[in-house]
Design an enzyme around this catalytic site. Structure first.
Site, PDB file in Angstrom:
ATOM      1  N   HIS A 196       1.565   4.308  -2.698  1.00 15.79           N
ATOM      2  CA  HIS A 196       1.812   5.771  -2.871  1.00 15.79           C
ATOM      3  C   HIS A 196       2.920   6.627  -2.915  1.00 15.79           C
ATOM      4  CE1 HIS A 196      -1.435   6.287  -0.515  1.00 15.79           C
ATOM      5  NE2 HIS A 196      -1.449   5.646   0.917  1.00 15.79           N
ATOM      6  N   HIS A 256       0.943  -1.369   0.352  1.00 15.90           N
ATOM      7  CA  HIS A 256       0.096  -0.112  -0.159  1.00 15.90           C
ATOM      8  C   HIS A 256       0.566   1.139   0.281  1.00 15.90           C
ATOM      9  CE1 HIS A 256      -3.798   2.122   1.588  1.00 15.90           C
ATOM     10  NE2 HIS A 256      -2.742   3.492   1.576  1.00 15.90           N
ATOM     11  N   GLU A 257       1.691   1.349   1.488  1.00 20.39           N
ATOM     12  CA  GLU A 257       2.704   2.417   1.158  1.00 20.39           C
ATOM     13  C   GLU A 257       3.844   2.658  -0.049  1.00 20.39           C
ATOM     14  OE1 GLU A 257       2.001   4.532   3.453  1.00 20.39           O
ATOM     15  OE2 GLU A 257       0.617   3.161   4.639  1.00 20.39           O
TER      16      GLU A 257
END
Length: 303
Positions: A219, A215-216
């Site tokens: 980003h 997920h990170e």
């Protein structure tokens, strides 16, 4: 291992999000502190711009693309696995060695990351691992002096290199990251921070299968949350992720929080890696997300 696939499954749930401002020039690390789910953990601390700020950010991105290429020509997604990202993995422990990770655990986390991005242009190559005992860094907080000190001391490489910091984070956060557009104004801040217990087999259930890093890194490659902007505007600026009013938790079935406009025909993308659902529920990026990440990494990271 689960494979990332280009599709959208449906499911459901509700939560709150708090949007933080981006600095002029889009320099600030993104951070959104979300309402905790029943585990007491908060999926992500990555700050997102408001709808108005996102518009300016995307205009800036479009301007850079016009300078570097003919933006009237649709971007051609590069082949799967054709872009290698070098990874520097920084394990932070306290002086009693709490937080230590074995090579097996680190390799398992890297395997989850590569598996998740298998149907995108990106593959992640572990270059080195450092282990640092520092009580202040071990309990690092978002946007703190400890975070600045840790990154200033440990960061390796340039905009194209992924630095991952693993520690026992303050505030119940699972992790946070910087956007690609932030790099030029603050290179030392660039990177991803995750909770030690979020690695595969860790103690941060239901977020202990390694997808906090997935997920990170999304980003870090330029992806917003699927619920960015709610039901209005351009949302996450990806056309094939249905709009979502707010973050989803658990693994809800039949969730549909935006019933008009661009999401009228689609349920919420709760199985997407950029939502807030449990690790066991997440298994996909869309082709649109892969394309956006590819464009962002070319424009801002030189990958």
């Amino acid at each position: 291992m689960r494979k990332a696939i280009f599709s959208i499954s449906a499911k459901a749930a509700l939560s709150l999000c708090v949007f933080a401002s981006s600095a002029v020039g889009f320099a600030q690390s993104v951070s959104t502190v979300e309402a905790a789910n029943n585990s007491g953990l908060k999926r992500c601390g990555t700050d997102h711009p408001s709808i108005q700020e996102a518009v300016l950010k995307e205009q800036h991105f479009a301007t850079l693309r016009e300078i570097s290429s003919d933006s009237s020509v649709a971007h051609t997604l590069r082949p799967n696995g054709s872009v290698t990202v070098d990874v520097y993995f920084h394990v932070i422990t306290d002086t009693a060695n709490n937080g230590a990770l074995s090579n097996r655990e680190i390799n398992a986390q890297m395997a989850v990351l590569n598996d998740a991005y298998a149907n995108t242009p990106f593959t992640f190559n572990l270059v080195s691992t450092s282990v640092t005992a520092n009580n202040s860094w071990y309990n690092v907080g978002y946007n703190s002096s400890a975070e600045r000190s840790m990154k200033s001391s440990l960061r390796e490489g340039d905009a194209s290199d992924l630095n991952i910091y693993v520690a026992e984070l303050e505030g119940g956060l699972l992790g946070w990251a910087t956007f690609p557009s932030s790099y030029s104004s603050d290179p030392l801040d660039d990177g991803v921070i995750i909770l030690t217990g979020s690695v595969p087999g860790g103690d941060a259930s239901p977020y202990n299968e390694g997808d906090t890093l997935t997920h990170e890194v999304g980003h870090w490659l330029g992806l917003y949350h699927t619920f960015q902007g709610g039901c209005s505007g351009q949302g996450d600026y990806v056309s094939d992720t249905p709009a979502e009013r707010s973050a989803a938790y658990g693994c809800p079935v039949g969730r549909d929080t935006c019933t008009r406009g661009r999401n009228a025909a689609g349920e919420d993308p709760v199985t997407n890696f950029m939502d807030y659902t449990d690790d066991s529920c997440m298994y996909e990026f869309t082709e649109g997300q892969a394309t956006r990440a590819d464009e962002q990494s070319i424009t801002y990271r030189g990958l």
